[in-house]
Design a protein around this motif. Structure first.
Motif, PDB file in Angstrom:
ATOM      1  N   THR A   1       1.307  -1.208   0.016  1.00  0.00           N
ATOM      2  CA  THR A   1      -0.009   0.052  -0.012  1.00  0.00           C
ATOM      3  C   THR A   1       0.975   1.327  -0.046  1.00  0.00           C
ATOM      4  OG1 THR A   1      -1.685  -1.155   1.311  1.00  0.00           O
ATOM      5  CG2 THR A   1      -1.993   1.240   1.270  1.00  0.00           C
ATOM      6  N   THR A   2       0.677   2.159  -0.928  1.00  0.00           N
ATOM      7  CA  THR A   2       1.371   3.477  -1.016  1.00  0.00           C
ATOM      8  C   THR A   2       0.531   4.795  -0.871  1.00  0.00           C
ATOM      9  OG1 THR A   2       1.381   3.537  -3.507  1.00  0.00           O
ATOM     10  CG2 THR A   2       3.146   2.260  -2.452  1.00  0.00           C
ATOM     11  N   SER A   3       1.028   5.953  -0.951  1.00  0.00           N
ATOM     12  CA  SER A   3       0.210   6.969  -0.831  1.00  0.00           C
ATOM     13  C   SER A   3      -0.248   7.319  -2.385  1.00  0.00           C
ATOM     14  CB  SER A   3       1.178   8.182  -0.309  1.00  0.00           C
ATOM     15  OG  SER A   3       2.376   8.352  -0.998  1.00  0.00           O
ATOM     16  N   ALA A   4       0.354   6.724  -3.248  1.00  0.00           N
ATOM     17  CA  ALA A   4       0.196   7.141  -4.629  1.00  0.00           C
ATOM     18  C   ALA A   4      -0.902   6.264  -5.557  1.00  0.00           C
ATOM     19  CB  ALA A   4       1.545   6.645  -5.525  1.00  0.00           C
ATOM     20  N   GLU A   5      -1.148   5.216  -4.878  1.00  0.00           N
ATOM     21  CA  GLU A   5      -2.149   4.425  -5.534  1.00  0.00           C
ATOM     22  C   GLU A   5      -3.475   4.157  -4.633  1.00  0.00           C
ATOM     23  OE1 GLU A   5      -1.743   3.081  -8.390  1.00  0.00           O
ATOM     24  OE2 GLU A   5       0.206   3.746  -8.608  1.00  0.00           O
TER      25      GLU A   5
END
Length: 137
Positions: free
Chosen positions: A120-124
């Motif tokens: 999990t990332t801040s971009a997706e």
């Protein structure tokens, strides 16, 4: 004369109703969400490690590049079971820079395996599912 006054009044009323119509553009001026491609490009999302010896943990490294215009933060990395430990880049990944996620499979049981790692990332908005597979001999 009375007919002329009534027709003038009817015409005036008709024209007033048309002036109250609001242009469609004024009604439908909601901002439209802009579609943007992913800002993370993975080198590979699935790795086959082939045959590995039993009892020897195997580290699998997934690399990605931030192709966006803002820094990306990995917020969570989770293996599909307790047999897969994970590690990842903790600091923000600046635009144009690369980072990695490491999954270490413990190889305790003989036989074929297929495991996943959820990133999990801040971009997706949707987590990325990475796959690792092989055979413990």
């Amino acid at each position: 004369m009375k007919i002329i006054k009534i027709s003038m009044l009817a015409s005036a009323m008709a024209l007033m109703s048309f002036s109250a119509i609001v242009p469609i553009k004024a009604i439908v001026s909601e901002p439209v969400a802009e579609f943007s491609a992913s800002t993370i490009v993975w080198k590979t999302e699935s790795i086959d490690v082939g045959e590995i010896p039993q009892g020897t943990p195997k580290a699998i490294v997934y690399e990605f590049k931030n192709t966006g215009k803002t820094a990306v933060v990995i917020t969570n990395v989770q293996g599909s079971c307790g047999c897969t430990a994970t590690d990842y880049t903790k600091e923000p990944i600046l635009p144009g820079k690369s980072a990695k996620v490491t999954a270490t499979y413990n190889a305790a049981n003989k036989g074929a395996f297929s495991k996943t790692v959820t990133v999990t990332t801040s971009a997706e908005t949707t987590p990325k599912i990475l796959t690792l597979k092989g055979t413990v001999i």
